[in-house]
Each structure stands twice: as C-alpha cells, then as structure tokens.
Design a protein around this motif. Structure first.
Motif, PDB file in Angstrom:
ATOM      1  N   PRO A 150       0.818  -1.212   0.000  1.00 49.11           N
ATOM      2  CA  PRO A 150       0.000   0.000   0.000  1.00 49.11           C
ATOM      3  C   PRO A 150       0.853   1.264   0.000  1.00 49.11           C
ATOM      4  O   PRO A 150       1.858   1.354   0.714  1.00 49.11           O
ATOM      5  CB  PRO A 150      -0.815  -0.128   1.287  1.00 49.11           C
ATOM      6  CG  PRO A 150      -0.917  -1.592   1.517  1.00 49.11           C
ATOM      7  CD  PRO A 150       0.380  -2.166   1.039  1.00 49.11           C
ATOM      8  N   ARG A 151       0.449   2.215  -0.809  1.00 49.58           N
ATOM      9  CA  ARG A 151       1.226   3.438  -0.989  1.00 49.58           C
ATOM     10  C   ARG A 151       1.462   4.161   0.332  1.00 49.58           C
ATOM     11  O   ARG A 151       2.555   4.677   0.584  1.00 49.58           O
ATOM     12  CB  ARG A 151       0.493   4.347  -1.983  1.00 49.58           C
ATOM     13  CG  ARG A 151       1.080   5.728  -2.138  1.00 49.58           C
ATOM     14  CD  ARG A 151       2.462   5.680  -2.729  1.00 49.58           C
ATOM     15  NE  ARG A 151       3.072   7.004  -2.766  1.00 49.58           N
ATOM     16  CZ  ARG A 151       4.360   7.219  -2.987  1.00 49.58           C
ATOM     17  NH1 ARG A 151       5.178   6.203  -3.180  1.00 49.58           N
ATOM     18  NH2 ARG A 151       4.834   8.443  -3.029  1.00 49.58           N
ATOM     19  N   ARG A 152       0.471   4.199   1.184  1.00 51.95           N
ATOM     20  CA  ARG A 152       0.624   4.948   2.426  1.00 51.95           C
ATOM     21  C   ARG A 152       1.655   4.300   3.348  1.00 51.95           C
ATOM     22  O   ARG A 152       2.377   4.987   4.062  1.00 51.95           O
ATOM     23  CB  ARG A 152      -0.733   5.058   3.141  1.00 51.95           C
ATOM     24  CG  ARG A 152      -0.713   6.094   4.246  1.00 51.95           C
ATOM     25  CD  ARG A 152      -2.061   6.303   4.850  1.00 51.95           C
ATOM     26  NE  ARG A 152      -1.986   7.161   6.012  1.00 51.95           N
ATOM     27  CZ  ARG A 152      -2.919   7.284   6.931  1.00 51.95           C
ATOM     28  NH1 ARG A 152      -4.051   6.586   6.800  1.00 51.95           N
ATOM     29  NH2 ARG A 152      -2.767   8.081   7.970  1.00 51.95           N
TER      30      ARG A 152
ATOM     31  N   ALA B 118      -7.336   5.421   2.444  1.00 49.70           N
ATOM     32  CA  ALA B 118      -6.166   4.562   2.655  1.00 49.70           C
ATOM     33  C   ALA B 118      -5.855   4.457   4.144  1.00 49.70           C
ATOM     34  O   ALA B 118      -4.827   4.937   4.610  1.00 49.70           O
ATOM     35  CB  ALA B 118      -4.966   5.119   1.895  1.00 49.70           C
TER      36      ALA B 118
ATOM     37  N   GLU C 135      -1.767  -3.362   7.667  1.00 51.08           N
ATOM     38  CA  GLU C 135      -0.729  -2.376   7.357  1.00 51.08           C
ATOM     39  C   GLU C 135       0.228  -2.206   8.533  1.00 51.08           C
ATOM     40  O   GLU C 135       1.429  -1.992   8.348  1.00 51.08           O
ATOM     41  CB  GLU C 135      -1.356  -1.033   6.998  1.00 51.08           C
ATOM     42  CG  GLU C 135      -2.080  -0.999   5.668  1.00 51.08           C
ATOM     43  CD  GLU C 135      -3.469  -1.610   5.708  1.00 51.08           C
ATOM     44  OE1 GLU C 135      -4.098  -1.765   4.645  1.00 51.08           O
ATOM     45  OE2 GLU C 135      -3.947  -1.937   6.811  1.00 51.08           O
TER      46      GLU C 135
ATOM     47  N   LEU D 269      -1.776  -7.809   0.634  1.00 50.71           N
ATOM     48  CA  LEU D 269      -1.497  -6.411   0.342  1.00 50.71           C
ATOM     49  C   LEU D 269      -0.613  -6.217  -0.881  1.00 50.71           C
ATOM     50  O   LEU D 269      -0.332  -5.086  -1.263  1.00 50.71           O
ATOM     51  CB  LEU D 269      -0.814  -5.748   1.554  1.00 50.71           C
ATOM     52  CG  LEU D 269      -1.638  -5.700   2.843  1.00 50.71           C
ATOM     53  CD1 LEU D 269      -0.830  -5.063   3.966  1.00 50.71           C
ATOM     54  CD2 LEU D 269      -2.922  -4.907   2.619  1.00 50.71           C
TER      55      LEU D 269
ATOM     56  N   ALA E 298      -1.502  -3.787  -3.996  1.00 55.16           N
ATOM     57  CA  ALA E 298      -2.654  -2.993  -3.553  1.00 55.16           C
ATOM     58  C   ALA E 298      -2.656  -1.638  -4.245  1.00 55.16           C
ATOM     59  O   ALA E 298      -1.624  -0.994  -4.403  1.00 55.16           O
ATOM     60  CB  ALA E 298      -2.592  -2.799  -2.033  1.00 55.16           C
ATOM     61  N   THR E 299      -3.819  -1.218  -4.676  1.00 49.17           N
ATOM     62  CA  THR E 299      -3.983   0.087  -5.315  1.00 49.17           C
ATOM     63  C   THR E 299      -5.069   0.867  -4.590  1.00 49.17           C
ATOM     64  O   THR E 299      -5.952   0.291  -3.968  1.00 49.17           O
ATOM     65  CB  THR E 299      -4.371  -0.045  -6.798  1.00 49.17           C
ATOM     66  OG1 THR E 299      -5.584  -0.799  -6.897  1.00 49.17           O
ATOM     67  CG2 THR E 299      -3.261  -0.751  -7.574  1.00 49.17           C
ATOM     68  N   SER E 300      -4.978   2.167  -4.706  1.00 46.07           N
ATOM     69  CA  SER E 300      -5.970   3.019  -4.055  1.00 46.07           C
ATOM     70  C   SER E 300      -7.322   2.853  -4.726  1.00 46.07           C
ATOM     71  O   SER E 300      -7.417   2.817  -5.965  1.00 46.07           O
ATOM     72  CB  SER E 300      -5.530   4.488  -4.131  1.00 46.07           C
ATOM     73  OG  SER E 300      -6.563   5.341  -3.701  1.00 46.07           O
TER      74      SER E 300
END
Length: 632
Positions: A138-140, A444, A450, A509, A512-514
């Motif tokens: 995940p980007r965050r 997110a 996460e 994960l 994973a994309t938003s």
C-alpha cells in the motif's frame, strides 16, 4: 591502481547482482550482503575496514537527498504525525529501553554506553526500506516508511553523540533534548536555504548537464556547513531534497528535471548497492577483532539476536497505539467532513457574491444553523462548541473585511473588494485541502494488516554499521559493540527483508492500489484538459509580442492537446508563420496545464503518484515539442 580495481570490480558486482536479482526472486540488497560476506571469508581477500566518515559524509547525504527529492511532499505533510512519531519518539524509546537491556547483559557496558548502542540500532535505514517499494505494498505504508527512514537518522545520531559524551561526563536529559531541537532547527533552516539557492543557480544555467552537476553538489553543500555548526547534516540534506521536490516543477526546465532524474537513478543504484556490498565485506574483519578480544563470538551473536528481537518488540508496542490514534483522527475527520463541505459551499457563495457586486450574505446565526444541520449527531459537544467559536471569529473577521469594502472612491472600493475575495479564496483553498486530506486518510486507512507490514519492514542497514564505527577507540567493548550492530543490521535485513515479500502477499497487500485511483486518473485528465480549454478559449489570449494567434492554429492546438489527435502531415504543411504560432501556443498550453497540476498538488485533491506521472508526461511532451520546433 588497487583502489581503481576494487571500485571497478564492485561496480560490476553491483550491476550484475541488481540485474539478476529479479530473476532469482530475491531483493538485490539481500544478495549483495550475502555476496559481500562470502567474499570477505575468501583467504586471498584481506580484511576490509571502511572509514565510517566516507559513508556518513560521502554517501548518505547524496542518497537521502535523492530520496527526498523524489518524495511526494503532499503525502509527507499528510502523514507527518506518523512519520514524526516513528522517526523521533520511537527512536528515543527504542534507544533507552534497549540501552538498559544491553547494559544489563553485556559485561563492562554501563547505562550510557548501552543507550549509545541502543541509539545505533534504533533507526531504520531508508536504503533498506527500498525493498518494500518493489512489492506493490500500500502506498501509504511506503510513504510512512520512507519518511521515517529519511528523518530518524538525525534522532539516532544526536542521541549517540550525547550518550558517548555521557560515558565521560554527566549529561542531563534537558541538555539532550535541547541539543536535538537545536540540531534539527539549524539543519532545516540551512537545508531550505541551500535547496532554494541550488534551484536559483540551476534556473540560470542553460545546459541540462550543468544543472544536474549542481544537483550533485547541493546535498554536500547542505551537509558540510551544518555539521560544522554541530547540527544534523543528514536533516539538512533531506530538507534541501524536499525543497527541490516541491519547487523543481515550477522553476526548472523539463530537460533539467529529466536529466536529473535519470542521472540520480544511476547514482542511487551504484551507491545503494555499494553500501550493502560493503556491509558484507566488513564481516571478516569484525569477526577477527571480536575473537582476538573475547575469544568467542557467542556473546556477540547472542546480544545481536536479543537486540534484533527487542527492536521488533518495541516497534510493535509503539505502532499499535499509533494506529489507534490515527484511526481516531480519521474518524474525527470523517465526522467533520460534512460540516467542512457546507462551509466550503458558503465560501464559494461569498466569492461569487463579491464578484457579482452583492456583498450581502447570510448572517452569523443563519450560518451557524446551516452548519449545525450538517454536523453528525455523534459529534461531541465540546467539538461543537469549538467550531461555534471558530465560526464567530471568522464572522468577525468577515464583518471587518466588509467594512473595508466601503471606501470613498470606486477604485478604492474595487481594490478592497478584490482583497476580500482573495482572502476568502485563500481560506477556501485551505478548506479544500483539509477536505482532500480527510478523503485521503479515509480511502487509505492504516489498519492491522498495514501495521504488521510497518513493524516487519523496520529493517536496519548500512547507517547502523557506519554509526557504530564512529565510536571512539576508548569506547567500552568497542569491537563487540560494532559486531553487535552489524549482527542486528544484517539479521534484520536478511530475516525480515527475506520474508517481507511472503508477509505482504500473505496479508493480501501485494499489488494494492488506491480505490480512488481510477477516479483520480479521470479527474487529472479533466484538470489538464480544463486548463488547456481555459487558455485556448480566453478572449485575451495573446502572443508574447502582443499579436494574436490565427484561429486555425488555436483549433489545431485544441485538437492536439484536448482530443489528442496528432496529424503531423498537416503541421508540416502549414506556412512558416503558422508553424511558429503552433509550437508557441502548444508550449503555452503545456505551461498552463503544468500550472493547473501544481495547483492540484498544493490542494491535495489527487493521488500523488498520478500527479507525478502527469507532470512527467507533460515534461516529455514539452521536450518533444521543443525538439520538433528546432528541427523544423
């Protein structure tokens, strides 16, 4: 000659391992460490001892500057709470708690020396966390880990400096806190100044190679004077990089940015690989030193294992309440979103009213009633009272602004009205950014899965080993401490780094994309097309010399930019003057589109990665247009 041979051989190894690592399904840093360890035990290879200053002053400023220069400052601001907590509080907690443990289990190590070792093994490595970027996590999560790795070195090195000093003289807690705050403040100021000065110099250079050369100097120009002032040169280099990330699209030409990005990627690949290779190559020398001093490696490996387990345990104990706090903050934001949207609508109505000449607006009481109708029922009364007081303050300020819109002359009246609109506009933009932040945090969230990745991805790396080697020669149990630091760094890198892909996939994960990505892509397309249409339909559109564009040229540019229907044959068939107008207007349109994207980035209304991709596409378009205009 020997140095040259080693450098060339190392570069060949780094390139080869980095190229083959994806085929083996193993992260390149892990393979480089293993290769280095294997080579260090070859009898023909002498023990290798690398000057730690070469890493701390010669390599890390460049790597951290490059990471910061490509870091999305919009996401950095949004997750500043998590980043600052993990890069400051977590490092302090880890150093102190592990310091007491180390002083208890290692003979001859007092509390101050134990905290020094705790400070050495506490910070994550920004280079080591690069492993997770390739996993599609995940980007965050990536943003928080990157931000933590950029900033926690300063906390660690200041604590290390104070702890080493405390082994000789008494140092108070307030002195350590004061040193840390002063070091960071000086570093941030110098980093921002050097970063802006570097951009100022680069805007005046007309050659992309020279601009890139200046960018190579900037991190060291920020690092060196900051260290002379006993502040954190690492933070200064990071601050300069963040300034470059924020302002480069506005001040630098596309060719400068593209050249800088490509050259820095090459430098990062070689320096990162060299760091991990050097880590492995130093193992044999460290082992021999500890054997000569203690006769056995068991105590070193035992303490290293205890330290590696301890940092994971402390990290898990810190991340859990942090996630709970972030969840409460996200829920509060979601509760306030309706009220903020209502307030945004009222501000838009105020701006329209001023532009239309009607300054009569809803009363404060009516505004309060409208806002309270939009508040969710579960909003606490204390929060309601706070928002009422804030609304009344804004009402008083607005009343004062309205009073100023009634001067004597019509010119003064219009100037005052424009000032009121500008103030309301600024507040409206802040409100839009706040709503965008709430949407980002809601889309997110950092949940338990996460959190597991945040804990398990906290690997240590070359920074830990370099910091350990800066210890003075008379430091208690120095050889043992250095080997323990290496054991922790290598152990977390190999064990956690080696199993991290499995953990990410097991948690579901990977890749994973938003959920907002598709909407963001469409929204950015609207932003870019809207900026082009606004410019091309502006009745006041003029050429730089004051002349007007031929209608056919305006229509042609609209077809190319908005509808993306390229017809090179028609362009080549146009007369010379129209040809010049076409490329001139095309570049003006690209500049308008870039301005709209930068405005969207300031507001935070779209995904940071998609914004960067859109800006890079505009850079490529501009370079192509400029090359074709010169060729023709």
């Amino acid at each position: 000659m020997d140095v040259m041979l080693v450098a060339v051989a190392s570069a060949v190894v780094v390139v080869t391992v980095t190229a083959l690592a994806p085929r083996a399904g193993v992260a390149a840093p892990l393979l480089l460490v293993l290769v280095g360890v294997a080579v260090s035990f070859v009898p023909a290879v002498p023990a290798i001892d690398v000057d730690p200053e070469l890493i701390l002053a010669g390599v890390l400023p460049a790597l951290l500057y490059a990471a910061a220069a490509s870091f999305p400052t919009m996401d950095f601001r949004r997750d500043l709470t998590a980043i600052s907590g993990m890069s400051v509080l977590l490092v302090v907690f880890s150093a102190v708690l592990l310091g007491f443990v180390f002083s208890w289990v290692v003979p001859g190590l007092d509390v101050a020396a134990g905290i020094a070792l705790g400070a050495i093994v506490s910070p994550t490595d920004a280079v080591a966390t690069s492993i997770i970027k390739k996993l599609g996590a995940p980007r965050r999560v990536v943003v928080v880990l990157d931000g933590e790795g950029l900033l926690n070195d300063a906390t660690s090195l200041v604590l290390l400096r104070s702890a080493v000093a405390a082994t000789a003289v008494s140092v108070s807690l307030w002195s350590v806190i004061g040193d840390f705050l002063l070091a960071v403040a000086i570093a941030v100021v110098l980093g921002v100044v050097v970063g802006r000065l570097g951009l100022w110099v680069r805007t005046r250079l007309k050659h992309a190679a020279l601009s890139t050369a200046v960018s190579f100097v900037v991190p060291f120009a920020a690092y060196l004077p900051t260290e002379v002032l006993d502040a954190s040169g690492i933070v200064a280099a990071v601050a300069a990089g963040l300034v470059t990330s924020t302002l480069a699209p506005k001040y630098l030409r596309p060719t400068d940015r593209v050249a800088e990005r490509m050259n820095w990627q090459t430098v990062e690949t070689l320096l990162e690989g060299a760091l991990f290779l050097v880590m492995g190559l130093q193992v044999y020398g460290l082992v021999e030193d500890v054997r000569a001093e203690h006769g056995s490696l068991w105590i070193a490996w035992g303490v290293a294992t205890l330290g590696a387990v301890g940092i994971v345990a402390v990290r898990a104990a810190f991340v859990l309440p942090l996630l709970q706090y972030l969840a409460r903050r996200r829920r509060r934001g979601e509760q306030m979103r309706g009220m903020l949207a209502t307030l945004q609508e009222r501000l838009d109505a105020k701006i329209a009213a001023h532009r239309d000449g009607d300054v009569e607006t809803l009363s404060t009481q009516a505004a309060r009633e409208a806002l309270e109708r939009s508040w969710p029922e579960q909003l606490p009364e204390r929060r309601r009272a706070h928002e009422r007081r804030r609304l009344e303050r804004h009402a008083r300020r607005y009343a004062e602004m309205r009073r100023r819109t009634r001067p004597g002359t019509s010119e003064e009246h219009e100037a005052a009205r424009a000032g009121v609109v500008e103030r309301i506009n600024r507040f409206s933009r802040r409100l839009t950014r706040k709503v965008a932040d709430i949407d980002y945090l809601s889309a997110a969230p950092l949940g338990p899965k996460e959190g597991v990745v945040l804990v398990w991805a906290g690997m240590r790396g070359a920074v830990t080993l370099a910091a350990a080697q800066t210890l003075p020669a008379d430091f208690p149990q120095r050889s043992l401490v250095v080997l323990v630091a290496f054991g922790v760094a290598a152990g977390t890198l190999l064990v956690q780094g080696g199993t991290l892909p499995w953990v990410v996939r097991r948690l579901g994960l990977a890749g994973a994309t938003s959920p907002r990505r598709a909407a963001d892509q469409a929204g950015l397309r609207d932003v870019v097309d809207g900026a082009a249409r606004t410019l091309l339909t502006d009745p006041g559109l003029r050429r730089p010399d004051g002349g007007t564009y031929a209608p056919r040229i305006v229509d042609r540019v609209r077809d190319v930019v908005v509808r993306e229907q390229h017809d090179q044959d028609e362009e080549e068939a146009t007369p010379a003057e129209q040809h010049e107008q076409f490329f001139e207007l095309r570049l003006a349109t690209i500049e308008a589109q870039r301005s709209a994207l930068l405005d969207a980035r300031r507001l935070g209304t779209h995904d940071a990665d998609l914004l960067n991709q859109a800006l890079e596409l505009l850079d490529a378009d501009q370079i192509a247009v400029e090359m074709r205009s010169r060729a023709d």
